[in-house]
Design a protein around this motif. Structure first.
Motif, PDB file in Angstrom:
ATOM      1  N   THR B 103       0.839  -1.186   0.000  1.00  0.00           N
ATOM      2  CA  THR B 103       0.000   0.000   0.000  1.00  0.00           C
ATOM      3  C   THR B 103       0.882   1.247   0.000  1.00  0.00           C
ATOM      4  N   ALA B 104       0.218   2.388  -0.172  1.00  0.00           N
ATOM      5  CA  ALA B 104       0.954   3.653  -0.131  1.00  0.00           C
ATOM      6  C   ALA B 104       1.702   3.762   1.197  1.00  0.00           C
ATOM      7  N   ALA B 105       0.999   3.458   2.300  1.00  0.00           N
ATOM      8  CA  ALA B 105       1.626   3.583   3.618  1.00  0.00           C
ATOM      9  C   ALA B 105       2.845   2.673   3.738  1.00  0.00           C
ATOM     10  N   GLU B 106       2.705   1.440   3.274  1.00  0.00           N
ATOM     11  CA  GLU B 106       3.832   0.502   3.386  1.00  0.00           C
ATOM     12  C   GLU B 106       5.024   0.967   2.559  1.00  0.00           C
ATOM     13  N   ASN B 107       4.733   1.564   1.408  1.00  0.00           N
ATOM     14  CA  ASN B 107       5.821   2.072   0.583  1.00  0.00           C
ATOM     15  C   ASN B 107       6.471   3.312   1.188  1.00  0.00           C
ATOM     16  N   ILE B 108       5.639   4.190   1.711  1.00  0.00           N
ATOM     17  CA  ILE B 108       6.180   5.417   2.289  1.00  0.00           C
ATOM     18  C   ILE B 108       7.120   5.071   3.442  1.00  0.00           C
ATOM     19  N   LEU B 109       6.759   4.034   4.208  1.00  0.00           N
ATOM     20  CA  LEU B 109       7.552   3.685   5.384  1.00  0.00           C
ATOM     21  C   LEU B 109       8.461   2.479   5.137  1.00  0.00           C
ATOM     22  N   LEU B 110       8.716   2.175   3.872  1.00  0.00           N
ATOM     23  CA  LEU B 110       9.512   0.993   3.562  1.00  0.00           C
ATOM     24  C   LEU B 110      10.856   1.024   4.290  1.00  0.00           C
ATOM     25  N   ASN B 111      11.091  -0.011   5.032  1.00  0.00           N
ATOM     26  CA  ASN B 111      12.299  -0.155   5.839  1.00  0.00           C
ATOM     27  C   ASN B 111      12.459   0.910   6.927  1.00  0.00           C
ATOM     28  N   ARG B 112      11.395   1.662   7.181  1.00  0.00           N
ATOM     29  CA  ARG B 112      11.427   2.578   8.325  1.00  0.00           C
ATOM     30  C   ARG B 112      10.129   2.428   9.102  1.00  0.00           C
ATOM     31  N   GLU B 113       9.579   1.215   9.108  1.00  0.00           N
ATOM     32  CA  GLU B 113       8.280   0.972   9.713  1.00  0.00           C
ATOM     33  C   GLU B 113       8.293   1.255  11.219  1.00  0.00           C
ATOM     34  N   SER B 114       7.134   1.605  11.748  1.00  0.00           N
ATOM     35  CA  SER B 114       7.002   1.717  13.203  1.00  0.00           C
ATOM     36  C   SER B 114       6.934   0.314  13.777  1.00  0.00           C
ATOM     37  N   THR B 115       7.600   0.117  14.902  1.00  0.00           N
ATOM     38  CA  THR B 115       7.589  -1.227  15.476  1.00  0.00           C
ATOM     39  C   THR B 115       7.344  -1.179  16.975  1.00  0.00           C
ATOM     40  N   LYS B 116       6.941  -2.331  17.498  1.00  0.00           N
ATOM     41  CA  LYS B 116       6.743  -2.479  18.940  1.00  0.00           C
ATOM     42  C   LYS B 116       7.599  -3.635  19.429  1.00  0.00           C
ATOM     43  N   ASP B 135       0.302   3.186  14.037  1.00  0.00           N
ATOM     44  CA  ASP B 135       1.238   4.298  13.985  1.00  0.00           C
ATOM     45  C   ASP B 135       1.749   4.523  12.560  1.00  0.00           C
ATOM     46  N   MET B 136       1.918   3.416  11.831  1.00  0.00           N
ATOM     47  CA  MET B 136       2.385   3.546  10.444  1.00  0.00           C
ATOM     48  C   MET B 136       1.391   4.352   9.627  1.00  0.00           C
ATOM     49  N   ARG B 137       0.107   4.049   9.828  1.00  0.00           N
ATOM     50  CA  ARG B 137      -0.922   4.774   9.093  1.00  0.00           C
ATOM     51  C   ARG B 137      -0.870   6.258   9.422  1.00  0.00           C
ATOM     52  N   LYS B 138      -0.682   6.511  10.717  1.00  0.00           N
ATOM     53  CA  LYS B 138      -0.646   7.912  11.158  1.00  0.00           C
ATOM     54  C   LYS B 138       0.525   8.658  10.513  1.00  0.00           C
ATOM     55  N   ARG B 139       1.665   8.023  10.530  1.00  0.00           N
ATOM     56  CA  ARG B 139       2.853   8.672   9.952  1.00  0.00           C
ATOM     57  C   ARG B 139       2.702   8.875   8.451  1.00  0.00           C
ATOM     58  N   ALA B 140       2.135   7.840   7.783  1.00  0.00           N
ATOM     59  CA  ALA B 140       1.951   7.953   6.330  1.00  0.00           C
ATOM     60  C   ALA B 140       1.024   9.112   6.006  1.00  0.00           C
ATOM     61  N   LEU B 141      -0.076   9.208   6.771  1.00  0.00           N
ATOM     62  CA  LEU B 141      -1.039  10.285   6.517  1.00  0.00           C
ATOM     63  C   LEU B 141      -0.398  11.650   6.709  1.00  0.00           C
ATOM     64  N   ARG B 172       7.389   9.631   0.579  1.00  0.00           N
ATOM     65  CA  ARG B 172       8.366   8.771   1.233  1.00  0.00           C
ATOM     66  C   ARG B 172       9.593   9.575   1.670  1.00  0.00           C
ATOM     67  N   GLU B 173      10.009  10.510   0.826  1.00  0.00           N
ATOM     68  CA  GLU B 173      11.160  11.329   1.213  1.00  0.00           C
ATOM     69  C   GLU B 173      10.803  12.268   2.351  1.00  0.00           C
ATOM     70  N   LEU B 174       9.585  12.821   2.282  1.00  0.00           N
ATOM     71  CA  LEU B 174       9.202  13.803   3.297  1.00  0.00           C
ATOM     72  C   LEU B 174       8.967  13.181   4.656  1.00  0.00           C
ATOM     73  N   GLU B 175       8.715  11.863   4.656  1.00  0.00           N
ATOM     74  CA  GLU B 175       8.427  11.214   5.924  1.00  0.00           C
ATOM     75  C   GLU B 175       9.671  11.163   6.800  1.00  0.00           C
ATOM     76  N   LYS B 176      10.835  11.192   6.160  1.00  0.00           N
ATOM     77  CA  LYS B 176      12.076  11.136   6.932  1.00  0.00           C
ATOM     78  C   LYS B 176      12.180  12.419   7.752  1.00  0.00           C
ATOM     79  N   ASP B 177      12.157  12.279   9.063  1.00  0.00           N
ATOM     80  CA  ASP B 177      11.969  13.504   9.857  1.00  0.00           C
ATOM     81  C   ASP B 177      13.218  14.374   9.940  1.00  0.00           C
ATOM     82  N   ASN B 178      14.368  13.791   9.542  1.00  0.00           N
ATOM     83  CA  ASN B 178      15.571  14.627   9.610  1.00  0.00           C
ATOM     84  C   ASN B 178      15.836  15.345   8.289  1.00  0.00           C
ATOM     85  N   ILE B 179      14.856  15.297   7.379  1.00  0.00           N
ATOM     86  CA  ILE B 179      15.131  15.786   6.031  1.00  0.00           C
ATOM     87  C   ILE B 179      15.436  17.287   6.014  1.00  0.00           C
TER      88      ILE B 179
END
Ligand SMILES: Nc1ncnc2c1ncn2[C@@H]1O[C@H](COP(=O)(O)OP(=O)(O)OP(=O)(O)O)[C@@H](O)[C@H]1O
Ligand SMILES: [Mg+2]
Lengths: 369, 532
Positions: B103-116, B135-141, B172-179
């Motif tokens: 999905t879009a969310a999975e791609n946006i967070l590819l290899n940077r997924e939220s985990t527990k 949390d992944m959905r939230k971050r993707a949105l 996906r690029e913008l999701e990286k918070d240190n960008i």
């Protein structure tokens, strides 16, 4: 709407062609065999206990896009070697069985790692490569077991060593651990004995697989299964992850082999593992799995259908043309047949899926007239 | 903010590919929150410059670069893109890298997924952590929100039209918070104008939040509208660096090309008397570009244009007729019925296609240019094959292949080291020109060209269009040109069809005012109906 329903039915039939074929054959052969329902139920339980764990071991590599992986044969060998040792040391019962499992782990990991390394050099041709690799390792296994054991590797027990002083006998008696897990928590339904403990272990594996899909590692495997280049570019260590998926598969296959053999009670030292590889893959395919998609349900259904077929076919063959031998030929023939058919169907289906949506569009156009 | 060192400084960057020098002594600075427009002809070195910054491995594999890069005053030299990512540099490449089944969310967070965490983590390490879907959905949105588009986070990439894919990649690029720095290499080339508008707006917003952007585009209007500063590259050298406020489109265009651009005047509309290609009730199932019910006739020797907004189905028409996507309907070419769903039949009947998707179906990237140009002609028409011993063995006529390749390299001004260079090593725009050459060489009876000038610089656009016209006039090739740029269609075509919602909204002579076509795109027919 009606049309839509028809389409869905066709699609369902198509994706489940192999299981449906099996159901039809069984439906014909069942009355011919003359077996009672009770007997068949009993048989199904036995087969599930024996084979399901092994079949489930195939699921992870499929998820990681490595197809149906004959690498499990290597795990099966590791399980057998564990069993040879505990038989030699005369450790019996559950202890023996679990010790055999534990002994198989380092060997499974080593073989799995090696297999994974090789498959990483044969991307896209994993199935054939692992098949050939299975053959090759079978040779190594024979060398070790037939010549190494009792000479280089100390084996004391006369009962499993060939009379010439080294090499393991063709058949190893596993009376010490025979059905030790199956009989741990017996439950009788009518005359059928349900091995609750074994089923519990299988259930644990199922839960593990479901849970594993939701882990980071599971997600990485799914990503790799779709596009290795993209996964790599996102920083996922593709080579390593693929190796891990094979290692998990071989380790599970090693456990599965121990469970399989504790149920049977004797080990066919030089043949069991090869057969187990082929029959497990065939069973999974019969359950409706394909090269790139397999679920737990496919494994369960596959074991039931595939083995039910083998239980009834000798009898049906005998009653039909007076030859029980037919059933045995049938078994090997069907296994290879199923594997080839499934591969061909997979290719066809991929093309068909593309065309289907188009046909729907054409229909929409006609309706408007 | 300008109290200390700039966010990025590239100093005296030079790069050659095995002796072919493509960047010479390039230096520039970029401040925090600034938007830098990077423009230049095809092959000027824009993508290469960005690849150096981003640590792409091709750069090192081809001998590295010389010069220095400073990020916030500290010298850096990335060996892999991951090191660049760690330092807050994100790059959206000219081609896509998304997983179709995610999905879009999975791609946006590819290899940077939220985990527990769970108990297995202790034993087997971090990769056994559970995914935290919520949390992944939230971050993707949140990331999608930053791009400023409506995008469903649960939608599979394979179900998306091309514009949404581009947005997913940017998210996906913008999701990286240190960008800190975002490099966008021709992000608008695949977008419709309205979509590009949204993207430009969100770029403005990002820059106001302090993110610096390097923006590459051949659409100079976008560059003028959005950038703070413009850097013009020509043959690997910076020839102009100016604040955007002190320059204009024609100045940029001339600086890029190094000569004054002539505007070609179109001829009057020609009249034709013979229908050559007749398409009726065509449907094509091309995801994102569905054709529902399309009929039109094209005359012999005509240049027929097909326009329309992105996602309405104009791209599906040539892809369907050429058999690349499943379809149905009736195609009659010169009185003969042509079967659908088979590229081979289409090619054999004398049709050729230059695809808009040059990455996927266009080129054999690992092969040399002459081979690429002649391949189809050889396969389909047995061209360039010399019979030996009667007709027993056919020999490739290398000399003829090379001469033909040279001819096209000159005519289309393809920037390369020679006909034996690999297609992979050409810049995006020059690869596109190879695709055109490949189609011209088969001398088709009908030529479909889809987005022929996408990714082509202002100067070369004219060359490409002129080559099309020349082919049409001299060889009599019937041409069907699909483009999202109306002006381009109006300058070369005789008639233009506008596609809307998978159907033809109308067909008008190209001399009609642009507004009439605009109305058709919006679904309203202009007052006096179309020709035909
Ligand atoms: N891997 C490579 N090997 C050899 N030459 C290369 C390689 N990659 C790029 N080049 C050459 O470097 C030059 C600059 O290419 P680059 O891709 O940077 O152009 P560009 O400015 O991005 O053009 P476009 O607008 O067409 O995308 C071109 O002449 C190209 O042929
Ligand atoms: Mg480029």
């Amino acid at each position: 709407m009606l049309k839509n329903d028809k389409d869905n039915v066709i699609k369902f039939l198509e994706t489940n062609l192999v299981p449906i074929l099996f159901v039809i054959i069984i439906a014909f052969a069942l009355p011919l065999s003359g077996f009672s329902v009770r007997y068949l139920f009993n048989e199904i339980i036995v087969r599930l206990v024996r084979n399901l764990f092994l079949v489930l071991a195939l699921l992870l590599p499929i998820m990681a896009g490595m197809g149906l992986n004959f690498g499990m044969v290597l795990g099966a060998m590791a399980g057998e070697i564990g069993l040879i040792f505990i038989t030699d040391w005369n450790i019996t019962g559950l202890h023996g069985m679990f010790l055999a499992m534990i002994l198989s782990i380092p060997l499974s990991i080593l073989l799995g790692w090696m297999c994974g390394k090789i498959l990483n050099r044969a991307k896209g041709r994993e199935m054939v490569t692992s098949y050939i690799l299975g053959f090759f390792m079978n040779g190594v296994y024979q060398l070790v077991v037939l010549y190494g054991m009792g000479s280089v590797i100390p084996i004391a027990s006369d009962s499993i060593v060939l009379s010439r002083g080294y090499g393991i006998r063709n058949a190893v008696n596993l009376t010490g651990i025979r059905q030790s897990l199956d009989k741990l928590l017996p439950l009788k339904i009518g005359t059928t004995l349900i091995p609750v403990a074994t089923f519990a272990l299988i259930a644990v594996l199922c839960v593990f697989i479901i849970w594993f899909r939701r882990t980071k590692l599971g997600q990485d495997m799914r990503a790799i299964g779709q596009d290795m280049a993209v996964a790599e570019a996102s920083g996922i260590d593709v080579a390593r992850t693929r190796i891990i998926s094979i290692i998990i598969s071989t380790v599970l296959a090693g456990f599965g082999m121990v469970i399989y053999l504790q149920n049977i009670g004797t080990m066919n030292t030089y043949n069991s593992h090869e057969q187990v590889g082929m029959f497990s893959i065939a069973a999974l395919l019969v359950g409706g799995a394909s090269v790139n998609r397999a679920k737990i349900g496919n494994a369960i259904l596959g074991v039931v259908l595939f083995h039910l077929m083998f239980v009834i076919s000798p009898m049906a063959g005998k009653n039909l043309i007076g030859q029980a031998q037919l059933g045995e030929y049938f078994r090997v023939f069907v296994s290879y047949g199923v594997i080839s058919i499934s591969l061909v169907l997979y290719a066809i289906r991929k093309q068909r899926d593309k065309a289907r949506a188009g046909i729907a569009l054409a229909d929409a156009q006609e309706v408007r007239d | 903010m300008k109290d200390k060192s700039p966010l990025l400084e590239m100093r005296n960057i030079s790069k050659d590919f095995f002796g072919n020098s493509v960047l010479k002594d390039v230096s520039f600075k970029l401040e925090k929150g600034e938007i830098l427009g990077l423009v230049g002809e095809n092959g000027a070195g824009k993508t290469t410059l960005m690849k150096i910054l981003f640590g792409m491995t091709v750069i090192r594999d081809t001998g590295g670069y010389s010069g220095e890069i400073f990020l916030e005053g500290k010298p850096v030299s990335y060996k892999t893109p991951f090191e660049a990512l760690d330092d807050g540099i994100g790059m959206v490449h000219q081609e896509f890298s998304l997983l179709p089944g995610f999905t879009a969310a999975e791609n946006i967070l590819l290899n940077r997924e939220s985990t527990k965490n769970n108990f297995m983590t202790e034993l087997f390490g971090d990769r056994m952590k559970n995914l935290d879907r919520k949390d992944m959905r939230k971050r993707a949105l949140k990331a999608i929100g930053k791009v400023g588009v409506q995008l469903h986070e649960d939608m599979l990439i394979s179900d998306m039209p091309v514009g949404h894919k581009q947005f997913t990649e940017i998210a996906r690029e913008l999701e990286k918070d240190n960008i800190k720095l975002l490099v966008l290499d021709e992000p608008t080339a695949v977008l419709a104008e309205s979509e590009a508008e949204i993207l430009l707006k969100s770029m403005k917003k990002l820059s106001s939040e302090g993110i610096s952007i390097i923006f590459i585009s051949h659409r100079l209007r976008e560059i003028i509208n959005i950038t703070d500063k413009i850097l013009i590259l020509r043959d690997g050298r910076i020839i102009q660096e100016k604040p955007t406020s002190s320059t204009n489109i024609s100045e940029i265009a001339e600086a890029m090309v190094g000569r004054e651009l002539e505007v070609s005047k179109r001829e009057d509309v020609r009249v034709f008397d013979r229908t050559f290609l007749s398409v009726s009730r065509l449907w094509v199932n091309m995801p994102g570009e569905t054709v529902r019910d399309v009929s039109f006739d094209v005359n012999e020797g005509e240049i027929f244009g097909i326009g329309g907004l992105a996602g309405q189905g104009k791209l599906g028409i040539p892809n369907g007729i050429m058999g690349l996507f499943p379809g149905g309907g009736e195609i009659i070419l010169d009185g003969k019925k042509i079967g659908l769903n088979s590229p081979r039949i289409a090619l054999d009947s004398g049709m050729a296609f230059v695809s808009e998707d040059r990455r996927d179906v266009g080129l054999l990237l690992d092969e040399p240019l002459d081979w690429n140009i002649s391949f189809t002609a050889m396969q389909v028409q047995n061209k360039f094959l010399k019979p030996i011993f009667g007709n027993l063995i056919k020999w490739r006529d290398e000399k003829a292949i090379q001469n033909a390749a040279k001819g096209f390299i000159d005519a289309l001004e393809i920037k390369c080291t020679g006909y034996s260079q690999k297609a992979q090593e050409l810049s995006g725009g020059n690869q596109q020109k190879i695709c055109l050459a490949k189609a011209f060489i088969v001398e088709p009876r009908v030529l479909f060209v889809s987005e022929p000038t996408r990714g082509i610089d202002v100067g070369a656009k004219k060359i490409v269009l002129d080559t099309l016209i020349k082919n049409n006039r001299e060889k009599g090739t019937t041409i069907i040109m699909i483009s999202s740029e109306l002006e381009e269609l109006r300058s070369v075509c005789d008639r233009i069809a506008i596609v809307d919602e998978g159907k033809i909204a109308g067909i008008l002579p190209a001399t009609r005012p642009a507004a009439d076509f605009g109305l058709l795109m919006l679904g309203t027919a202009p007052v006096s109906g179309g020709a035909e």
